[in-house]
Design a protein around this motif. Structure first.
Motif, PDB file in Angstrom:
ATOM      1  N   ALA B 198      57.753   6.448  35.439  1.00 40.24           N
ATOM      2  CA  ALA B 198      58.147   6.164  36.869  1.00 40.24           C
ATOM      3  C   ALA B 198      59.112   4.864  36.468  1.00 40.24           C
ATOM      4  O   ALA B 198      59.556   4.733  35.533  1.00 40.24           O
ATOM      5  CB  ALA B 198      57.547   5.211  37.345  1.00 40.24           C
ATOM      6  N   MET B 199      60.312   4.668  37.087  1.00 39.13           N
ATOM      7  CA  MET B 199      61.242   3.395  37.344  1.00 39.13           C
ATOM      8  C   MET B 199      60.410   1.859  36.903  1.00 39.13           C
ATOM      9  O   MET B 199      60.290   1.416  37.712  1.00 39.13           O
ATOM     10  CB  MET B 199      62.675   3.228  38.287  1.00 39.13           C
ATOM     11  N   GLN B 200      60.264   1.078  36.154  1.00 37.86           N
ATOM     12  CA  GLN B 200      59.723   0.520  35.619  1.00 37.86           C
ATOM     13  C   GLN B 200      60.692  -0.743  34.479  1.00 37.86           C
ATOM     14  O   GLN B 200      60.239  -1.612  34.334  1.00 37.86           O
ATOM     15  CB  GLN B 200      58.476   0.560  35.243  1.00 37.86           C
ATOM     16  N   GLY B 201      61.858  -0.108  34.261  1.00 28.16           N
ATOM     17  CA  GLY B 201      62.874  -0.595  33.136  1.00 28.16           C
ATOM     18  C   GLY B 201      62.415   0.017  31.826  1.00 28.16           C
ATOM     19  O   GLY B 201      61.308   0.396  31.839  1.00 28.16           O
ATOM     20  N   CYS B 202      63.444   0.183  31.402  1.00 25.81           N
ATOM     21  CA  CYS B 202      63.733   1.057  30.200  1.00 25.81           C
ATOM     22  C   CYS B 202      63.066   0.145  28.888  1.00 25.81           C
ATOM     23  O   CYS B 202      63.382   0.593  27.917  1.00 25.81           O
ATOM     24  CB  CYS B 202      64.903   1.927  30.153  1.00 25.81           C
ATOM     25  N   GLU B 203      62.270  -0.786  29.037  1.00 23.77           N
ATOM     26  CA  GLU B 203      62.602  -1.558  27.986  1.00 23.77           C
ATOM     27  C   GLU B 203      61.580  -0.573  26.187  1.00 23.77           C
ATOM     28  O   GLU B 203      60.469  -0.319  26.918  1.00 23.77           O
ATOM     29  CB  GLU B 203      61.448  -3.464  27.841  1.00 23.77           C
TER      30      GLU B 203
END
Ligand SMILES: Cc1ncc(C[n+]2csc(CCOP(=O)(O)OP(=O)(O)O)c2C)c(N)n1
Ligand code: SF4
Lengths: 251, 355
Positions: B198-203
């Motif tokens: 999912a797209m949740q931020g690539c941190e």
């Protein structure tokens, strides 16, 4: 002698090579966005939505989570993302065909809701990807493959001024029209993008930066001629300037 | 055991979604499902959820795309003309393999049609109203209780297969009140973890890219073959159906949703008259229970498909029996609901003709 880097690729840009034509401004604008993301240190929490158009690959050019929306629907997709994850930074990148024709409803309503997203709007007065057809932003008299005799008011109506329309909406927190045709303008454009992201980071509402852009390929001009054409024609129809600023001075 | 409460179908489906862990709803009002939209507007803030009335169904479905791409449970509901507008987005969502739930409370069509119950969106739901080779999982409840259960199942199937799931109801089901027993609230912490895609931020990880797009035909074919593999798995594992008095039946009725419920009455009426009638009801319209129907149809003297349309599911019924038995059809359209007596009359006519 140890080399000292004074200029390098922003971290938020991926290794993928741009697919843009020589002299196209999409690439410059990508770089500016990536620099701003780096400077804010938000790469790890940024989600991007690419449009349908020449920048359809933009989701692969940025090293952030990314997707492609259906033609014109990016503001709705971004709305869904932001509502699901309010603490993330969400931006759309859209051309004029995408944003000002098929996606007019989505951009107006996202802006009017004060959706806390940022839109970078590339106005090159033409449909690039599909081979140079007329856009709503095409100038009067301008020849395109679907206005072969030149755009006429009687037939095709007037060029649409997206920023002037959106500025009337109360949900808009930051709105500026810029160009990237000279180093000074590039610096100003970056500042505008920075302010647009600031509006989002501060939760002030919707922000958009309209960038007057070239399409040498479909304008049938060289990159240098394109810049001249933009300066002489587009800036008259679409004057640069700040339309809405609820951000104030940047530190 | 939980208490039974009287609830309207539309509202029951909304509550079921919330209990399944759905905290996001995007939609646009349309009769005969507006109570569902209104229910979510009222109820979601109470559970710290988000309700947003979109500017159109086109926007709603794309908001679903955005929310689903973050791995969050999300749904919308609409009725026929609205579902037509959602087709573009559904094709993209299927291509991007995003879990999401759609409820179509079908009304009479085509065009603006009317606001009465119908089943004429079967093709659109099961065969793909949008472009490309994709499939929705389609569930067809026949009662308010079953609508509640299937809405819950819809979220689980959507998550399991990363696929949009459609609950195909109709105006009758949306508008009627029945006693239902709601399941417990799902603990949000136990919902499937989608952080791997999912797209949740690539941190702290490589960026995630979600798309239905590949400019290279060979790659796009690969993506399509991937979807197909998933669809074959769904066909193998997720077929659901129900039967009534089928063991000794000589005559077989086939129907789904509200129509199947009416056919249940037809079976009873017919049995009273000594006619051995049974009922086969697909619960999953896709995957359709082809093999199951085929085996139940074997040896029957008459097979009658009844729909609140001019005949859409009948094509799947015919595929199931593959010419081995004649498939008869009776249907009403435009939002007219057939009565049990009227269907029984038709059935008897067909039996007479066939003997
Ligand atoms: C629904 C739909 N209609 C039409 C198209 C075809 N299409 C692809 S790009 C495009 C125009 C893009 O122009 P613009 O947004 O100005 O971006 P540019 O290519 O100039 O950067 C069109 C019409 C499409 N992909 N989807
Ligand atoms: S066609 Fe025009 S807009 Fe597209 S990449 Fe080439 S120059 Fe840029």
């Amino acid at each position: 002698m140890a080399a000292k880097a004074i200029f390098k690729k922003p971290q938020s840009l991926s290794k993928k090579e741009f697919t843009y034509c020589p002299g196209c401004h999409h690439g410059i604008v990508h770089r500016l966005i990536a620099e701003v993301i780096d400077e804010f240190g938000i790469q790890g929490k940024t989600l991007m939505v690419a449009p349908v158009g020449c920048s359809v690959f933009a989701y692969t050019f940025f090293d952030v989570d990314g997707t492609v929306a259906a033609h014109g629907r990016a503001p709705a997709v971004a709305t869904g993302m932001k509502r699901a994850m309010p603490d993330r930074v969400v931006f759309t990148y859209q051309g004029d065909g995408d944003l000002a024709a098929i996606g007019t409803a989505e951009i107006i309503h996202a802006a009017n809701r004060g959706e806390k997203i940022t839109t970078i709007f590339i106005n090159n007065a033409i449909y690039g990807m599909t081979g140079g057809q007329m856009a709503p932003t095409t100038l009067l008299g301008m020849k395109t493959t679907t206005s072969p005799y030149g755009r006429e008011i009687e037939r095709e109506g007037y060029p649409i001024h997206v920023s002037e329309v959106l500025k009337e909406l109360s949900g808009v927190a930051y709105l500026e029209r810029v160009a990237v045709s000279s180093p000074a303008e590039v610096r100003k454009a970056k500042q505008a993008i920075k302010k647009a992201f600031t509006a989002q980071l501060k939760g002030l509402g919707f922000s958009l930066v309209e960038v007057l852009s070239t399409c040498p390929t479909n304008w049938g001009l060289s990159p240098v001629e394109s810049i001249n054409w933009l300066n002489e024609n587009m800036k008259k129809e679409y004057p640069l300037g700040v339309f809405v600023d609820k951000v104030g001075e940047l530190k | 055991m939980a208490e039974k409460v009287m609830v309207k179908g539309n509202e029951a489906m909304g509550e079921a979604a919330i209990r399944a862990g759905c905290r996001l709803y995007f939609g646009y009002p349309i009769t005969p499902q507006s109570e569902l939209t209104e229910y979510m507007a009222r109820r979601l803030p109470e559970v710290e959820g988000t309700f947003l009335q979109s500017e159109s169904e086109v926007a709603a479905v794309n908001m679903i795309y955005g929310a689903a791409s973050t791995g969050t449970r999300v749904m919308t509901s609409t009725s026929s003309p609205g579902f037509s507008l959602m087709q573009e987005g559904i094709s993209y969502i299927a291509g991007a393999e995003l879990p999401s739930v759609f409820i179509n409370v079908v009304r009479g069509g085509p065009g603006l049609g009317d606001i009465q119950p119908a089943q004429s969106d079967y093709f659109q739901g099961t065969k793909g109203g949008g472009h490309g080779d994709y499939r929705l999982i389609v569930l067809a409840p026949k009662s308010v209780q079953e609508a509640v259960d299937l809405v819950q199942l819809a979220f689980d199937l959507a998550d399991k297969y990363r696929n949009p799931v459609l609950v195909l109801a109709d105006g009758m089901l949306g508008q009627m009140m029945e006693p239902v027993e709601f399941p417990e609230f799902r603990d949000l912490k136990t919902l499937p973890d989608h952080s791997s895609w999912a797209m949740q931020g690539c941190e702290g990880r490589e960026p995630h890219k979600i798309t239905s797009f590949d400019i290279d035909p060979v790659n796009l074919e690969k993506m399509n073959l991937g979807y197909q593999k998933k669809y074959r798995e769904i066909e193998a594992k997720e077929v659901r159906y129900d039967t009534e008095m089928i063991e000794d039946a000589e005559y077989l009725l086939v129907g789904y949703g509200t129509m199947a419920r009416i056919l249940g009455t037809v079976v009873k009426l017919a049995r009273k008259e000594g006619l051995k009638v049974g009922l086969f009801r697909p619960i999953t319209l896709w995957p359709f229970p082809y093999r199951e129907l085929e085996s139940f149809a074997k040896g029957k003297k008459v097979l009658l498909t009844v729909e609140m349309s001019m005949g859409q599911m009948i094509e799947d019924v015919k595929l199931a029996v593959n010419g081995k038995i004649d498939v008869n059809f009776y249907g009403r359209t435009g939002g007219v609901v057939p009565t049990p007596e009227e269907v029984l009359r038709e059935l008897k006519k067909i039996i007479e003709r066939s003997e």
